[in-house]
Design an enzyme around this catalytic site. Structure first.
Site, mmCIF file in Angstrom:
data_model
loop_
_atom_site.group_PDB
_atom_site.id
_atom_site.type_symbol
_atom_site.label_atom_id
_atom_site.label_comp_id
_atom_site.label_asym_id
_atom_site.label_seq_id
_atom_site.Cartn_x
_atom_site.Cartn_y
_atom_site.Cartn_z
ATOM 1 N N LEU A 1 0.849 -1.193 0.000
ATOM 2 C CA LEU A 1 0.000 0.000 0.000
ATOM 3 C C LEU A 1 0.891 1.251 0.000
ATOM 4 O O LEU A 1 2.089 1.176 0.230
ATOM 5 C CB LEU A 1 -0.891 -0.003 1.247
ATOM 6 C CG LEU A 1 -2.018 -1.034 1.297
ATOM 7 C CD1 LEU A 1 -2.765 -0.919 2.624
ATOM 8 C CD2 LEU A 1 -2.986 -0.855 0.129
ATOM 9 N N HIS B 1 10.969 32.558 20.895
ATOM 10 C CA HIS B 1 12.241 33.138 20.443
ATOM 11 C C HIS B 1 13.386 32.239 20.889
ATOM 12 O O HIS B 1 13.352 31.743 22.007
ATOM 13 C CB HIS B 1 12.420 34.530 21.038
ATOM 14 C CG HIS B 1 13.713 35.172 20.648
ATOM 15 N ND1 HIS B 1 13.930 35.673 19.377
ATOM 16 C CD2 HIS B 1 14.863 35.387 21.351
ATOM 17 C CE1 HIS B 1 15.150 36.164 19.321
ATOM 18 N NE2 HIS B 1 15.746 36.010 20.498
#
Ligand code: FAD
Length: 477
Positions: A50, A450
């Site tokens: 698959l 940050h």
């Protein structure tokens, strides 16, 4: 797929709620979703595993190789920062084995998920025999209430190159990594050509790219392409734009290619050629003539936005229908089609992002600047250059850019584009923002950690509202 109990089943005739033809990211997503909603599902794929093109010969193997390519490039860059590595020695067998093992691990996972959901999987080519029946080669007849076609696409293969035999590669054979050609010609400057060119260049090939149009990645905003083009110019031997390949033949065991740029014609010799000039839908020999399913321009299956074809009960999704030929678009199509099959109503539609996994990466979603101009849509752009991002600078990658396409008065986000390392990881925020109808203000006031590259998104949003802290913009009148 070969390992599941169901695969071994020889059926003379079974009857299901849903037959899915094609086990790629569109097909298996649809089959699993439908099974989760209580439907009896059969899934046929001609492959032994698959995952379709994406897992077996597309997204995943290419990203495994690009990961190694990025590592090699990074070690080369590191000498600028005082850490010098020797040139890598490439064990091609080991590299290939690692890539294949990655694919096999994922394929095994899909097999297991199919088994757990009791999706009956069949390895074999399927063909419609009527509006509610199909034949799976080697297995037998299936009667269905609904059928979902998800047979994907294949590389276009211009006949000019057929005489080149094994000196010719398409994306599938390029991923097989038979060897590392000394001198490789990549025909086509689209994302597949550039990704595979990046892999081969990192592994040691001298790569030339030929693109018929005047820019790499035709259609993508030029400010996003520029930093990539600069980096590729140093990674590749040559990039020929506005150039056509007019002939190709084998001379002394190599490929001799004729190229034409304007009135100038040249001949050049390469060890191999990789042709990546687009893909075409797999709609041949599907038995569509036994149904009312219609094709449209380009050979794609005609559907509405929920995947409904002209044959009630038959749906089509993914690469065989018009739109972006991308795995996540196929999966999104699947969700909408299954929603319709189960409830007869449209599911929520999402913005579809696109990512080019080169170095640097390029990613975008929603309206591009190019499209906005072409369609005459009013917009303004806010850009945040990564030269002002502490994180980008700390990585030595200040060449990036994050930009937002905004509605002039409301500052509603119409589109987002990013070029830079990990751009593909950043674009998800743009998709979410657009799906929620967010404005620049929403993005600007969401506090981003940050120092991260994600700050470039809020900085671009602040810039769109007038001023961002880390760049100075003359106030808009
Ligand atoms: P496919 O994945 O093509 O699957 C269709 C399946 O159906 C195949 O297994 C096929 O063998 C089978 N099939 C066909 N006909 C029959 C039949 N009659 N009976 C039974 N089975 C049949 N997309 C991304 O989003 N990100 C990427 O990074 C990315 N990288 C890529 C890199 C490469 C080199 C390539 C080639 C493609 C890449 N793509 C990428 C595109 C992505 O692979 C496709 O968009 C995606 O696989 C389409 O999914 P699908 O379900 O429509 O069909």
């Amino acid at each position: 797929m070969g390992t599941t109990e169901q695969t071994q089943t020889q059926v003379n005739m079974i009857s299901v709620d849903l037959l899915v033809i094609g086990g790629g990211p569109g097909g298996y997503h649809a089959a699993f979703d439908a099974a989760d909603r209580g439907m009896k599902v059969a899934l046929a794929d001609e492959n032994a595993t698959l995952g379709g093109v994406c897992l077996n010969r597309g997204c995943i193997p290419s990203k495994a190789l690009l990961h190694v390519a990025a590592l090699i490039q990074e070690t080369r860059r590191a000498s600028e920062w005082g850490a010098t590595y020797a040139d890598p020695s490439i064990d091609l067998d080991k590299l290939r084995a690692w890539k294949d093992a990655t694919v096999q691990r994922m394929a095994k996972g899909l097999d297991e998920l199919a088994r757990q959901r009791k999706v009956q999987t069949f390895q074999g080519r399927a063909k419609l025999t009527g509006a509610s029946s199909a034949e799976i080669a080697g297995h037998g007849r299936v009667e269905f209430k609904h059928c979902l076609l998800a047979t994907g696409s294949r590389p276009k293969s211009p006949s000019l190159f057929h005489p080149l035999g094994n000196l010719l590669m398409d994306s599938t054979s390029a991923l097989a990594l038979e060897n590392i050609p000394q001198k490789l010609l990549v025909l086509g400057g689209g994302y597949i050509g550039l990704e595979m060119g990046t892999v081969y260049a990192a592994l040691g090939s001298r790569v030339t790219v030929v693109e018929m149009q005047s820019a790499l990645l035709p259609g993508v905003d030029s400010d996003l392409v520029r930093p990539l083009a600069r980096n590729l110019a140093s990674m590749f031997e040559t990039i020929h734009l506005d150039t056509k390949v007019t002939s190709a033949s084998i001379v002394n065991g190599e490929v001799q290619v004729g190229m034409q740029k304007g009135s100038e014609e040249t001949l050049e010799t390469f060890s191999k050629i990789l042709v990546s000039v687009g893909r075409e839908p797999n709609t041949q020999a599907l038995g569509l003539e036994h149904t009312a399913v219609q094709l449209e321009e380009g050979g794609f299956i005609k559907t509405d936005s929920n995947g409904r074809t002209d044959e009630p009960g038959i749906f089509a999704i993914g690469d065989i229908v018009a739109g972006a030929m991308l795995a996540h678009k196929a999966s999104h199509d699947a969700q909408r089609a299954i929603n319709w099959i189960e409830r007869g109503e449209a599911g929520k539609s999402s913005v579809i992002p696109a990512v080019v996994f080169t170095d640097p990466e390029i990613a975008w979603c929603g309206l591009s600047e190019t499209d906005a101009r072409r369609k005459g849509i009013a917009f303004h752009v806010s850009r945040f250059p990564w030269s002002a991002s502490g994180r980008a600078q700390a990585m030595g990658r200040g060449e990036g850019l994050t930009k937002l396409i905004l509605e002039p008065e409301s500052n509603k986000i119409l589109g987002m584009g990013v070029v830079g390392v990990n751009a593909g990881e950043l674009i998800g925020e743009g998709v979410l923002a657009m799906n929620m109808g967010a404005s620049a203000k929403d993005l600007a006031h969401a506090v981003h950690p940050h120092p991260t590259l994600s700050e470039t998104i809020s900085e671009a949003a602040f810039a769109g509202m007038g001023q961002a802290i880390h760049i100075y913009k003359r106030p808009r009148k």
